[in-house]
Scaffold this active site. Structure first.
Site, PDB file in Angstrom:
ATOM      1  N   HIS A 184     -11.539  34.429  17.947  1.00 61.35           N
ATOM      2  CA  HIS A 184     -11.135  32.898  17.445  1.00 61.35           C
ATOM      3  C   HIS A 184     -12.280  31.914  18.244  1.00 61.35           C
ATOM      4  O   HIS A 184     -12.841  31.292  17.583  1.00 61.35           O
ATOM      5  CB  HIS A 184     -10.180  32.467  17.638  1.00 61.35           C
ATOM      6  N   HIS A 193     -11.120  26.383  24.514  1.00 55.55           N
ATOM      7  CA  HIS A 193     -10.137  25.509  24.051  1.00 55.55           C
ATOM      8  C   HIS A 193      -8.731  25.953  23.772  1.00 55.55           C
ATOM      9  O   HIS A 193      -7.940  24.785  23.761  1.00 55.55           O
ATOM     10  CB  HIS A 193     -10.649  24.918  22.689  1.00 55.55           C
ATOM     11  N   ASP A 212     -12.813  24.314  15.012  1.00 53.19           N
ATOM     12  CA  ASP A 212     -11.324  25.299  15.168  1.00 53.19           C
ATOM     13  C   ASP A 212     -10.470  25.300  13.874  1.00 53.19           C
ATOM     14  O   ASP A 212     -10.283  26.364  13.551  1.00 53.19           O
ATOM     15  CB  ASP A 212     -10.759  24.643  16.390  1.00 53.19           C
ATOM     16  N   GLU A 268      -3.296  26.169  27.070  1.00 55.37           N
ATOM     17  CA  GLU A 268      -2.150  26.209  26.202  1.00 55.37           C
ATOM     18  C   GLU A 268      -1.660  27.669  26.400  1.00 55.37           C
ATOM     19  O   GLU A 268      -0.412  27.857  26.490  1.00 55.37           O
ATOM     20  CB  GLU A 268      -2.089  25.465  24.920  1.00 55.37           C
ATOM     21  N   ASP A 269      -2.477  28.351  25.845  1.00 52.22           N
ATOM     22  CA  ASP A 269      -2.087  29.858  25.499  1.00 52.22           C
ATOM     23  C   ASP A 269      -2.012  30.902  26.815  1.00 52.22           C
ATOM     24  O   ASP A 269      -1.592  31.960  26.644  1.00 52.22           O
ATOM     25  CB  ASP A 269      -2.932  30.689  24.261  1.00 52.22           C
ATOM     26  N   ASP A 319     -21.809  19.644 -18.209  1.00 49.43           N
ATOM     27  CA  ASP A 319     -22.727  19.264 -18.749  1.00 49.43           C
ATOM     28  C   ASP A 319     -23.808  18.334 -18.222  1.00 49.43           C
ATOM     29  O   ASP A 319     -24.889  18.083 -18.531  1.00 49.43           O
ATOM     30  CB  ASP A 319     -22.417  18.437 -20.151  1.00 49.43           C
TER      31      ASP A 319
END
Length: 706
Positions: free
Chosen positions: A48, A72, A139, A76-77, A259
């Site tokens: 990712h 990024h 992201d 957090e992860d 058209d």
């Protein structure tokens, strides 16, 4: 699947080797940090951030932004902190990563509030560094590309948020390549069946249109060459969401929308753009009123192009956009072109201008954020500015200002400066006086007339269009109400303390601090404001402030402590509509929760049961000199004569009163009852008016309604 080597090969085109090496190092750091983590689709998680960095590489963003994209989700992860990222890759990268990291989860009342709060935080991060939002958009784009693994309801929620917030931001920053893909992916996730039907319909007509498109394209290209212009004509297709919206809003069928044939002409210079415009107008006849010049007056996001519509063969419409190659790059990359041109070390003021405009927009968002009461109010203001259909108006000195369609002179005043908006009293549009609620049209010149001491009107909120105007008006009114409430609260508390023969300034700071702590109030100002708004009873607060000995002293009389009303107390003192008190009447104040004091006439029936309750009512007296005008109702019985109502209205005006409303109730063929609402200064002024009205022969009775 892209690899880090594929990304580095792409970067060789515009970044030096040492910066590419730093990007490679950030990738390996992220790979190690995310080791063992997988996405919902089952792929290793590091795919990712790598995909996000690849999207940014296509926009030619700098190495710091690419490193932030790769890192990024690390904060957090994984167990890595911001300080660790700063030590490894430097403070600017750590700040970017912190700004882009998925925002800290807070428990909110609703999902709408959580989304609004996240957006508010994103604006604060954008204000620090505009690259934060570009990385965030990339992201979101990769998340949209990989929605397939998620539940149906989650897909719709993410797609709706993308369409509401992220696609408009990409549009506002002029990054068209990201916007178009975000819109199409959102459309596909929200309405999968409609998307598929429309996609197949477009594919089926593409074959039929090919010959016509080729014929028009060849003719336009031929004419440009005949004129000696270096230009390239290309056919262009509308994205599916744009087609769907046109069909829905214009109530047209698919065949009617299809058209229209659309082409783009790319030239070498601005001069060539205008020459190419003349050439296409000579080839096919232009449709009157369908020409727009965004080259001389660019859109708010920096977009520049000439737009015209032509009558083609058999009257079919042909839409043509004419722009230079640099304008094309700007239209596709917007604010990201700032880095694209920077990488090539080319002097491109157009890109710098777009970057400056983006910073100006973010600065405006920041100002709105500071004024908004909460996140939901903020996002309500911002959404208006994210979907602008711009108009361009002139200041008296000839400067151009961009405003959303439907803007009023008040919106214009706040766009010039918040102080101009707050002091605005009137306006001139094209040198003629106009109402402040008038809708401004493109090309008009607007002049704002201000006056010292003027203040925003609550009624303006019913017609202003821009988020900036709306938030500034609300902010001013809140601040005004707060200050009025505080002043009133102080007067009420002083009056309550006077009953115990104590003055507010005689109380010690320690006693006040102890009370604030007991009542769980942050400051004395907050306590006074609550008293002024009727949320706390002044008498009860006064009792809690005093010691036992003082409370033993019962006052001999309470009448002397009556509060004085001047008529200029502001929003926290209002006048009851049931009995309409005016200076000179005996009055009593009703303490209304959240609204301050409502002034009634002393004998008003609505106060009959609570008149002697000190928690709900407060004694009032008029000041010797009052300011302002006060509404009062009169009932007149008159004989019907031609012109009698006009004579009554004229007399009231001559008596320096303002007639606000008039209604007629016919009793029989000869007699009528007139109800008048007029503004007067006091009872003496009213008595003089009533005396003059009784002198009119046709008026048989005049009474004041109670």
């Amino acid at each position: 699947m892209n690899t880090i080597e594929d990304l580095c090969d792409r970067l060789k085109g515009y970044l030096p080797a040492d910066e590419i090496q730093q990007v490679r190092r950030a990738y390996y750091y992220a790979e190690q940090a995310h080791d063992g983590q997988r996405r919902s689709s089952g792929e290793p998680y590091v795919t990712h951030p790598l995909a996000v960095a690849t999207i940014l590489a296509n926009l030619h963003l700098d190495h710091q932004a690419l490193m932030a994209a790769l890192l990024h989700d690390v904060i957090e992860d994984t167990g890595v902190g911001k300080e660790a990222v700063a030590r490894q890759f430097g403070e600017p990268v750590a700040e970017l990563v912190d700004g882009v990291s998925k925002l800290t989860q807070i428990k909110f009342e609703s999902k709408a509030e959580a989304q609004a709060e996240n957006f508010r935080k994103m604006v604060l991060a954008m204000a620090e560094d505009i690259r934060v939002i570009i990385v965030k958009l990339a992201d979101r784009l990769h998340n949209m590309r990989t929605l397939g693994a998620l539940r149906r309801d989650k897909k719709r929620r993410i797609a709706k948020e993308t369409l509401d917030i992220y696609a408009p931001i990409a549009n506002r920053l002029g990054i068209n390549t990201l916007r178009l893909e975000l819109e199409d992916l959102s459309f596909q996730a929200i309405y999968p069946m409609r998307y598929e039907r429309l996609r197949k319909a477009v594919l089926s007509v593409r074959g039929h249109r090919k010959e016509v498109v080729k014929k028009i394209q060849h003719r336009l290209q031929e004419r440009l060459e005949m004129e000696g212009l270096q230009g390239r004509v290309i056919g262009r297709e509308k994205n599916l969401l744009s087609l769907y919206r046109k069909m829905k809003h214009q109530r047209k069928s698919f065949s009617e929308i299809m058209d229209v044939y659309a082409f783009r002409v790319l030239t070498e210079s601005v001069d060539d753009c205008y020459r190419a415009l003349g050439t296409v107008h000579n080839t096919y006849k232009p449709v009157p009123g369908r020409f727009k010049d965004y080259v001389a007056i660019p859109k708010a996001n920096g977009y520049q192009s000439l737009h015209t519509t032509l009558f083609g063969l058999s009257g079919m419409p042909i839409e043509v956009q004419i722009r230079t190659r640099e304008m094309e790059a700007m239209a596709n990359n917007g604010v990201a072109a700032h880095w694209l041109y920077k990488a090539g070390q080319t002097d491109r003021p157009i890109a710098e201008g777009s970057h400056a405009r983006a910073r100006q927009w973010v600065k405006g968002l920041l100002e709105m954020q500071q004024r908004a009461g909460d996140s939901l109010e903020f996002i309500e203001h911002v959404k208006v500015d994210l979907f602008p259909d711009e108009i361009y108006v002139f200041t008296p000195s000839g400067e151009i200002m961009e405003l959303p369609k439907g803007s009023t002179p008040v919106d214009f005043a706040y766009a010039v400066h918040t102080d101009v908006g707050n002091a605005c009293v009137a306006c001139r549009i094209d040198r003629k006086l106009a109402p402040l609620s008038a809708s401004i049209q493109s090309g008009q010149t607007v002049e704002i007339i201000t006056a010292p001491g003027a203040r925003p009107n609550l009624a303006w909120l019913s017609f202003v269009t821009t988020g900036k105007a709306r938030s500034a008006i609300r902010h001013y009114i809140k601040q005004q109400q707060r200050s009025d409430s505080e002043a009133l609260g102080k007067r009420l508390l002083e009056k309550a303390l006077a009953q115990f023969e104590v003055r507010l300034e005689d109380l010690t700071d320690d006693r006040m601090a102890l009370l604030l702590q007991e009542m769980e109030v942050n400051s004395q100002e907050e306590l006074l404001e609550a008293i002024g708004l009727g949320k706390r009873m002044a008498y009860m607060v006064a009792r809690r402030l005093l010691d036992h000995d003082t409370l033993e002293r019962v006052p001999e009389t309470l009448a002397e402590g009556n509060m004085i009303i001047h008529g200029t107390e502001g929003m926290v003192v209002s006048f009851a509509r049931c009995c309409r008190p005016i200076p000179g009447d005996s009055i009593l104040g009703h303490i209304s929760f959240g609204n301050g004091i409502v002034v009634h006439r002393y004998n008003c029936k609505n106060l009959q049961d609570i008149r002697d309750n000190p928690d709900k009512c407060v004694g009032l007296n008029w000041a010797e000199v009052t300011e302002g005008e006060f509404s009062v109702n009169l009932k007149l019985e008159i004989e019907d004569q031609r012109g009698i109502i006009a004579r009554i209205a004229t007399l009231i005006t001559e008596m320096d009163a303002n007639l606000e409303r008039i209604s007629v109730d016919e009793r029989d063929a000869k007699l009528s009852t007139l109800t008048l609402e007029l503004s007067v200064k006091n009872r003496v002024h009213l008595a003089r008016i009533m005396k003059k009205l009784r002198l009119i022969p046709e008026v048989s009775r005049v009474v004041r309604l109670r």
